[in-house]
Structures are given as structure tokens and as C-alpha cells.
Design a protein around this motif. Structure first.
Motif, PDB file in Angstrom:
ATOM      1  N   VAL A 283      47.243  35.477  38.162  1.00 18.92           N
ATOM      2  CA  VAL A 283      46.535  35.518  36.885  1.00 18.92           C
ATOM      3  C   VAL A 283      45.480  36.616  36.934  1.00 18.92           C
ATOM      4  CG1 VAL A 283      45.080  34.242  35.278  1.00 18.92           C
ATOM      5  CG2 VAL A 283      46.938  33.074  36.486  1.00 18.92           C
ATOM      6  N   SER A 284      45.494  37.502  35.977  1.00 20.09           N
ATOM      7  CA  SER A 284      44.500  38.572  35.886  1.00 20.09           C
ATOM      8  C   SER A 284      43.385  38.135  34.938  1.00 20.09           C
ATOM      9  CB  SER A 284      45.142  39.861  35.383  1.00 20.09           C
ATOM     10  OG  SER A 284      44.174  40.873  35.238  1.00 20.09           O
ATOM     11  N   VAL A 285      42.181  37.968  35.502  1.00 19.39           N
ATOM     12  CA  VAL A 285      41.044  37.528  34.710  1.00 19.39           C
ATOM     13  C   VAL A 285      39.920  38.541  34.862  1.00 19.39           C
ATOM     14  CG1 VAL A 285      39.342  35.713  34.368  1.00 19.39           C
ATOM     15  CG2 VAL A 285      41.668  35.113  34.999  1.00 19.39           C
ATOM     16  N   SER A 286      39.322  38.948  33.760  1.00 15.51           N
ATOM     17  CA  SER A 286      38.198  39.876  33.811  1.00 15.51           C
ATOM     18  C   SER A 286      37.036  39.243  34.551  1.00 15.51           C
ATOM     19  CB  SER A 286      37.764  40.249  32.391  1.00 15.51           C
ATOM     20  OG  SER A 286      36.540  40.955  32.429  1.00 15.51           O
ATOM     21  N   PRO A 287      36.321  40.006  35.420  1.00 14.43           N
ATOM     22  CA  PRO A 287      35.179  39.450  36.147  1.00 14.43           C
ATOM     23  C   PRO A 287      34.106  38.868  35.227  1.00 14.43           C
ATOM     24  CG  PRO A 287      35.807  41.588  37.049  1.00 14.43           C
ATOM     25  CD  PRO A 287      36.588  41.401  35.785  1.00 14.43           C
ATOM     26  N   SER A 288      34.003  39.383  34.005  1.00 13.79           N
ATOM     27  CA  SER A 288      32.984  38.898  33.074  1.00 13.79           C
ATOM     28  C   SER A 288      33.447  37.704  32.263  1.00 13.79           C
ATOM     29  CB  SER A 288      32.582  40.024  32.113  1.00 13.79           C
ATOM     30  OG  SER A 288      33.707  40.459  31.354  1.00 13.79           O
ATOM     31  N   GLN A 289      34.714  37.319  32.449  1.00 13.38           N
ATOM     32  CA  GLN A 289      35.284  36.232  31.652  1.00 13.38           C
ATOM     33  C   GLN A 289      35.289  34.936  32.454  1.00 13.38           C
ATOM     34  OE1 GLN A 289      39.303  36.973  30.419  1.00 13.38           O
ATOM     35  NE2 GLN A 289      39.633  34.889  29.673  1.00 13.38           N
ATOM     36  N   ALA A 290      34.601  33.921  31.965  1.00 12.52           N
ATOM     37  CA  ALA A 290      34.577  32.626  32.643  1.00 12.52           C
ATOM     38  C   ALA A 290      35.918  31.926  32.452  1.00 12.52           C
ATOM     39  CB  ALA A 290      33.454  31.761  32.091  1.00 12.52           C
ATOM     40  N   PRO A 291      36.448  31.292  33.487  1.00 12.89           N
ATOM     41  CA  PRO A 291      37.704  30.558  33.324  1.00 12.89           C
ATOM     42  C   PRO A 291      37.536  29.415  32.325  1.00 12.89           C
ATOM     43  CG  PRO A 291      37.120  30.817  35.650  1.00 12.89           C
ATOM     44  CD  PRO A 291      35.925  31.227  34.858  1.00 12.89           C
ATOM     45  N   THR A 292      38.604  29.083  31.669  1.00  8.45           N
ATOM     46  CA  THR A 292      38.591  27.927  30.785  1.00  8.45           C
ATOM     47  C   THR A 292      38.545  26.652  31.634  1.00  8.45           C
ATOM     48  OG1 THR A 292      39.891  29.127  29.139  1.00  8.45           O
ATOM     49  CG2 THR A 292      39.834  26.736  28.945  1.00  8.45           C
ATOM     50  N   PHE A 293      37.708  25.712  31.223  1.00  9.82           N
ATOM     51  CA  PHE A 293      37.542  24.477  31.990  1.00  9.82           C
ATOM     52  C   PHE A 293      37.924  23.298  31.112  1.00  9.82           C
ATOM     53  CE2 PHE A 293      34.950  20.847  33.426  1.00  9.82           C
ATOM     54  CZ  PHE A 293      35.322  20.785  34.758  1.00  9.82           C
ATOM     55  N   GLU A 294      38.809  22.465  31.609  1.00 11.86           N
ATOM     56  CA  GLU A 294      39.283  21.294  30.860  1.00 11.86           C
ATOM     57  C   GLU A 294      39.095  20.030  31.683  1.00 11.86           C
ATOM     58  OE1 GLU A 294      43.337  21.956  29.887  1.00 11.86           O
ATOM     59  OE2 GLU A 294      42.910  23.491  28.367  1.00 11.86           O
ATOM     60  N   VAL A 295      38.760  18.945  31.010  1.00  8.42           N
ATOM     61  CA  VAL A 295      38.675  17.629  31.641  1.00  8.42           C
ATOM     62  C   VAL A 295      39.854  16.794  31.143  1.00  8.42           C
ATOM     63  CG1 VAL A 295      37.274  15.573  31.990  1.00  8.42           C
ATOM     64  CG2 VAL A 295      36.161  17.795  31.729  1.00  8.42           C
TER      65      VAL A 295
END
Length: 298
Positions: A283-295
């Protein structure tokens, strides 16, 4: 020779000083250390409490050496199960004491590491046994475990549970060249411990003390989304307020994750191993982009 090299030679255990815990604190420019020793006189009418020996030194190593030299018998660390670091420990001090224990004490794998609470220790004689038993109780009750090896898992960050007398535990993330990040409460401290892989439980109060939860927790990452799976969930209202308890808990956990992620991004560290799991999944994620968090409640 083989027995000696394995630590089985020399005096029998009954003639050794068996160390159960090592508690460090900082006093002005010096360090103080307390050895919590097994009371081998218990079967002979002793009090049943642990024995303690304390000493000071300019460094943690010197303080430990002074304490060892004050003992009558040979020091035995084979049953050491707890080490407490000073409350104001930073990353470099955690590395220093951790290396000292690996080099000198060679503790058993079951050893747990804690930070002492912020309340000053005025007297080891009055506090050592209570602190040792209190931290062991926290470890059993909340299923939290930080082993000595976890101080060295990443080269610029480590995370350690911190003792508190008010219930539960705090959690401190120590990053190299950064101010320690202190976390408290179920939805922050315990969430951080779950993300660091040191527990699989959430247990305590939330919603400003108006609700309580108990749950088994597991973290999964799929397609860049961090999922906190909660199983065997028990939620209880502690006040007359009528609020959806699941919704409130999920929102608090999501806010805490966002706060923790932003704080850690400034230190350039990754105690939650997000980068590792993103690379595994490609997965390519920008360093400034927080991962999506789900409960996810199951």
C-alpha cells in the motif's frame, strides 16, 4: 564446567540472594536502585514480605553495583521478573538501563519493564514492596507485558507501561531526541499498548468516567486501513446519561488514534509498525496522510 557456565554451579539457591525486582529512580544528580529480594525465611516463620536492599550511585550501573556488594550471598538474577525505570526516563536512559541489565543481570524472558509513577519515592523501605506488588498486579489484571527485548526492537523508539495508583496504567512512548509522549486512560494508553502489541485487552472507564468497557482487542491492517477488532465486548453505563455506548467508545478511540498518530509523526518514529504493514501489503500512503482507523465490534 558446563554447570558453572549455565549458572547452576556455586552456592545452592538457599544460600543465594534471589532478586525478584529491580527498581530505579533518579534523585537529583544521582540514581537510586532498590533490589527486591525473595524472602527465603518465609518457611521459617518470616513475615512473607520481600526483602529490600537499596543503594545510590552517579550512574545506574554504579548504583546497582553498590547494592550487589551490600548483599551477603551471591546475587542470583535467574528469577528476576520485573524492572522499573525512573518516572522521568527518556529514550537514552531506557537504552542505558536495558543494556546494563542484558550485560549484568541476564534476566529471564518473563521479565516485565515498567516506568515508575510520577509520585516521588521518599523511602524504599516504605514503598518498594508495595510498588513491586502493584506493578505485578497491573500486569496480571490488564494482561500488559513489555519485555526487556522490546526496548531494542526499533532503533529510535520504545514504549513502556507506567505504574499508576489510581487504577489501570499509563503508557509512555520514548522517541530518540524527542520529549516522551505520555498517554493515559482506556482509549489512549490502552489503545497505544494494543497498537504496540503489548496487550490484547481494553479494560476500564471511558466517556469521562460515565461508562466502562471490557474487550479483547486485535489490530489488523487491510488496504491501508487500520482496523481495531473488539471481541467479547462488555459495556456498562455508570451514570444516568442515555448515550449509545458503542458509538461513544468508537469515537473516543478514533480521536485518540488521530492524536497519537499526529504526535508520533513529528518525532519521525513508528512504534505501531504502520510502515511495515503498509509495505507488506504493498500500500502506498503519503507520509502526510494519516491511515484510516476503524473500530469493528464483533
Amino acid at each position: 564446567m558446563s554447570l558453572l557456565l549455565c549458572g547452576c554451579g556455586g552456592r545452592p539457591l538457599s544460600e543465594r540472594e534471589i532478586v525478584r525486582g529491580i527498581l530505579f529512580t533518579r534523585q537529583n544528580e544521582n540514581y537510586s536502585v532498590c533490589l527486591v529480594l525473595a524472602n527465603q525465611q518465609e518457611e521459617k516463620g518470616g513475615t512473607g514480605q520481600n526483602k529490600i536492599v537499596a543503594a545510590q550511585g552517579r550512574t545506574p550501573a554504579q548504583a546497582l553495583e553498590q547494592a550487589e556488594e551490600s548483599l551477603y550471598g551471591d546475587v542470583y538474577y535467574g528469577l528476576l521478573d520485573l524492572v522499573a525505570l525512573p518516572s522521568d526516563t527518556d529514550w537514552s536512559l531506557a537504552q542505558e538501563i536495558g543494556t546494563l541489565l542484558y550485560d549484568n543481570a541476564q534476566p529471564a524472558p518473563e521479565l516485565s519493564v515498567f516506568l515508575l509513577g510520577s509520585q516521588p519515592v521518599d523511602s524504599w523501605a516504605d514503598s518498594a514492596d508495595r510498588l513491586y506488588n502493584g506493578m505485578k498486579s497491573i500486569e496480571r489484571t490488564y494482561k500488559i507485558h513489555c519485555g526487556l527485548q522490546q526496548l531494542f526492537t526499533q532503533n529510535n523508539v520504545c514504549a513502556i507501561p507506567a505504574y499508576t495508583e489510581t487504577g489501570g496504567y499509563d503508557y509512555v512512548i520514548l522517541a530518540q531526541d524527542a520529549t516522551p509522549l505520555h498517554c493515559s486512560g482506556v482509549t489512549e494508553a490502552q489503545l497505544a499498548a494494543v497498537l504496540c502489541g503489548q496487550t490484547d485487552r481494553l479494560q476500564g472507564s471511558y466517556n469521562s468516567g460515565n461508562a466502562a468497557c471490557t474487550a479483547r482487542a486485535q489490530v489488523l491492517m487491510e488496504d491501508g486501513v487500520v482496523q481495531l477488532h473488539l471481541r467479547h465486548v462488555e459495556l456498562k453505563s455508570l451514570s444516568p446519561q442515555e448515550k449509545p455506548l458503542q458509538t461513544v467508545l468508537a469515537k473516543e478511540l478514533q480521536r485518540s488514534f488521530a492524536t497519537l498518530y499526529e504526535a508520533l509523526k513529528e518525532t519521525g518514529t513508528d512504534p505501531f509498525h504502520m510502515i511495515f504493514w503498509q509495505n507488506v501489503q504493498g500500500v502506498s500512503v503519503s507520509p502526510s496522510q494519516a491511515p484510516t482507523f476503524e473500530v469493528v465490534f464483533e
